[in-house]
Design an enzyme around this catalytic site. Structure first.
Site, PDB file in Angstrom:
ATOM      1  N   GLU A   8      40.314  46.632  49.140  1.00 18.84           N
ATOM      2  CA  GLU A   8      39.271  45.610  49.276  1.00 18.84           C
ATOM      3  C   GLU A   8      39.826  44.484  50.158  1.00 18.84           C
ATOM      4  O   GLU A   8      41.004  44.135  50.052  1.00 18.84           O
ATOM      5  CB  GLU A   8      38.982  45.058  47.864  1.00 18.84           C
ATOM      6  N   ASN A  46      30.863  41.254  50.121  1.00 19.86           N
ATOM      7  CA  ASN A  46      32.163  41.907  49.979  1.00 19.86           C
ATOM      8  C   ASN A  46      31.887  43.398  50.205  1.00 19.86           C
ATOM      9  O   ASN A  46      31.288  44.054  49.353  1.00 19.86           O
ATOM     10  CB  ASN A  46      32.719  41.616  48.574  1.00 19.86           C
ATOM     11  N   LYS A  90      29.551  45.171  47.584  1.00 17.89           N
ATOM     12  CA  LYS A  90      29.974  45.082  46.174  1.00 17.89           C
ATOM     13  C   LYS A  90      28.870  44.532  45.271  1.00 17.89           C
ATOM     14  O   LYS A  90      28.309  43.458  45.542  1.00 17.89           O
ATOM     15  CB  LYS A  90      31.213  44.181  46.095  1.00 17.89           C
ATOM     16  N   GLU A 141      34.436  34.607  44.021  1.00 19.56           N
ATOM     17  CA  GLU A 141      33.598  35.618  44.693  1.00 19.56           C
ATOM     18  C   GLU A 141      32.119  35.290  44.600  1.00 19.56           C
ATOM     19  O   GLU A 141      31.359  35.540  45.527  1.00 19.56           O
ATOM     20  CB  GLU A 141      33.855  37.002  44.097  1.00 19.56           C
ATOM     21  N   CYS A 155      36.662  47.199  43.773  1.00 19.14           N
ATOM     22  CA  CYS A 155      37.411  46.444  42.783  1.00 19.14           C
ATOM     23  C   CYS A 155      36.741  46.345  41.420  1.00 19.14           C
ATOM     24  O   CYS A 155      36.753  47.285  40.658  1.00 19.14           O
ATOM     25  CB  CYS A 155      37.792  45.069  43.318  1.00 19.14           C
TER      26      CYS A 155
HETATM   27  N1  CDT Z   1      38.562  41.511  43.347  1.00 14.26           N
HETATM   28  C1  CDT Z   1      38.198  41.731  42.076  1.00 14.26           C
HETATM   29  O1  CDT Z   1      37.085  42.150  41.811  1.00 14.26           O
HETATM   30  N2  CDT Z   1      39.118  41.422  41.118  1.00 14.26           N
HETATM   31  C2  CDT Z   1      38.833  41.530  39.726  1.00 14.26           C
HETATM   32  C3  CDT Z   1      39.607  40.514  38.965  1.00 14.26           C
HETATM   33  C4  CDT Z   1      39.040  40.316  37.625  1.00 14.26           C
HETATM   34  S1  CDT Z   1      40.274  40.175  36.439  1.00 14.26           S
HETATM   35  C5  CDT Z   1      39.600  41.044  35.093  1.00 14.26           C
HETATM   36  C6  CDT Z   1      39.123  42.898  39.133  1.00 14.26           C
HETATM   37  O2  CDT Z   1      38.250  43.418  38.445  1.00 14.26           O
HETATM   38  O3  CDT Z   1      40.196  43.442  39.326  1.00 14.26           O
END
Ligand code: CDT
Length: 300
Positions: A46, A106, A123, A142, A168
């Protein structure tokens, strides 16, 4: 049997000071290394072209703009597309997208072995906050920088398989995989930037790597799909991020996994027909699903 050689192209941190050209050169080196291992499809993380800027409040408009791509391919990324065509390798690239009408998403693009974008995904599950959170060591903004994706979970026919994309936080949600599987996806490609600690739920910090693999392994098994998950790992602008990039079979087993928190290629030859075998038996959707009992999950 139908086989495909795939690579997760894990990236170490991308510093705020890195130029697009420097970062692109790293991606091209990874693409070349993957191709040398026989990869036909390479999955990048990502927001692979930049640091994960939602981790801080970007006050300067020029700096913020510099993290977004207005064209894919664009002048700063064309060389990666050219390399893919020369090597005959398809790839998935995560990036921050800014549209002509100034909407921001995203996004991940699926680029075929001719260097053509044949599919895009924006996303859907955006974690974090719309506003700066005081008193935390880093942010996840985000919800401030991106709109919820408006393309749904599309599936792209490619060669002799069907590819689904996710990004992600999507990997933590069961619905992501099920909707992709119902649309016929056999391979789900996703990239992530996951902090090793969550300032809002510190009790889960020792489980971060576990939850990463748990989510992807459960998604793969319960939907009979291959999952390729690729991290942006290591300490980026003071935020420590997990690695653990992995290639996961429809059995839920991890068949290849990253060992470092840096630029690293993880490659495996995958058996696409394993999807069919598991879907013929345990996860025979048309035989065994009972959607009449699932209606609550589509109500807001
Ligand atoms: N980029 C991204 O979506 N990061 C999130 C962080 C959240 S922490 C539970 C993830 O789900 O990894």
């Amino acid at each position: 049997t139908r086989t495909l050689t795939v690579s997760a192209a894990q990236l170490g941190p991308v510093p705020r000071s890195a130029t697009r050209a420097e970062t692109l050169a790293r991606l091209i080196r990874l693409l070349e290394a993957a191709a040398a291992e026989g990869a036909e499809l390479v999955v990048f993380p990502e927001a692979a072209l930049t640091p994960f800027f939602p981790h801080w409040l970007v006050k300067d408009e020029v700096e913020l703009r510099s993290y977004f791509e207005e064209d894919i391919p664009g002048t700063g990324t064309q060389a990666l597309f050219d390399a893919a065509r020369t090597l005959g390798v398809a790839f998935v690239l995560g990036y921050a997208e800014r549209t002509r009408d100034e909407r921001q998403f995203n996004t991940a693009a699926f680029v075929d072995e001719n260097g053509r974008v044949i599919h895009r995904y924006r996303k859907v599950h955006l974690p974090g906050f719309r506003d700066f959170q005081p008193g935390t060591p880093f942010q996840n903004l985000e919800k401030k920088y991106f709109e919820v994706g408006d393309l749904g979970f599309g599936v792209q026919a490619w060669r002799n398989t069907r590819i689904g994309l996710a990004i992600c936080n999507d990997r933590r949600w069961a619905e992501t995989y099920r909707v992709l599987a119902l649309a016929g996806a056999e391979v789900v490609c996703l990239g992530y930037n996951t902090p090793a600690s969550n300032p809002h739920l510190p009790e889960s910090d020792n489980l971060t790597d576990f939850h990463n693999h748990l989510s992807m392994q459960a998604g793969a098994y319960q939907n009979s799909m291959w999952v390729i998950g690729t991290a942006k790992a290591g300490t980026e602008e003071g935020v420590s991020q997990i690695g653990g990039s992995a290639i996961i079979a429809p059995s839920g087993e991890i068949v290849a996994v990253a060992r470092t928190l840096d630029d690293e290629i993880v490659t495996a030859e995958i058996d696409l027909d394993m999807v069919i075998r598991y879907r013929r038996d345990v996860f025979n959707f048309s035989q065994h699903r009972r959607p009449e009992h699932y209606t609550s999950i589509t109500r807001p």
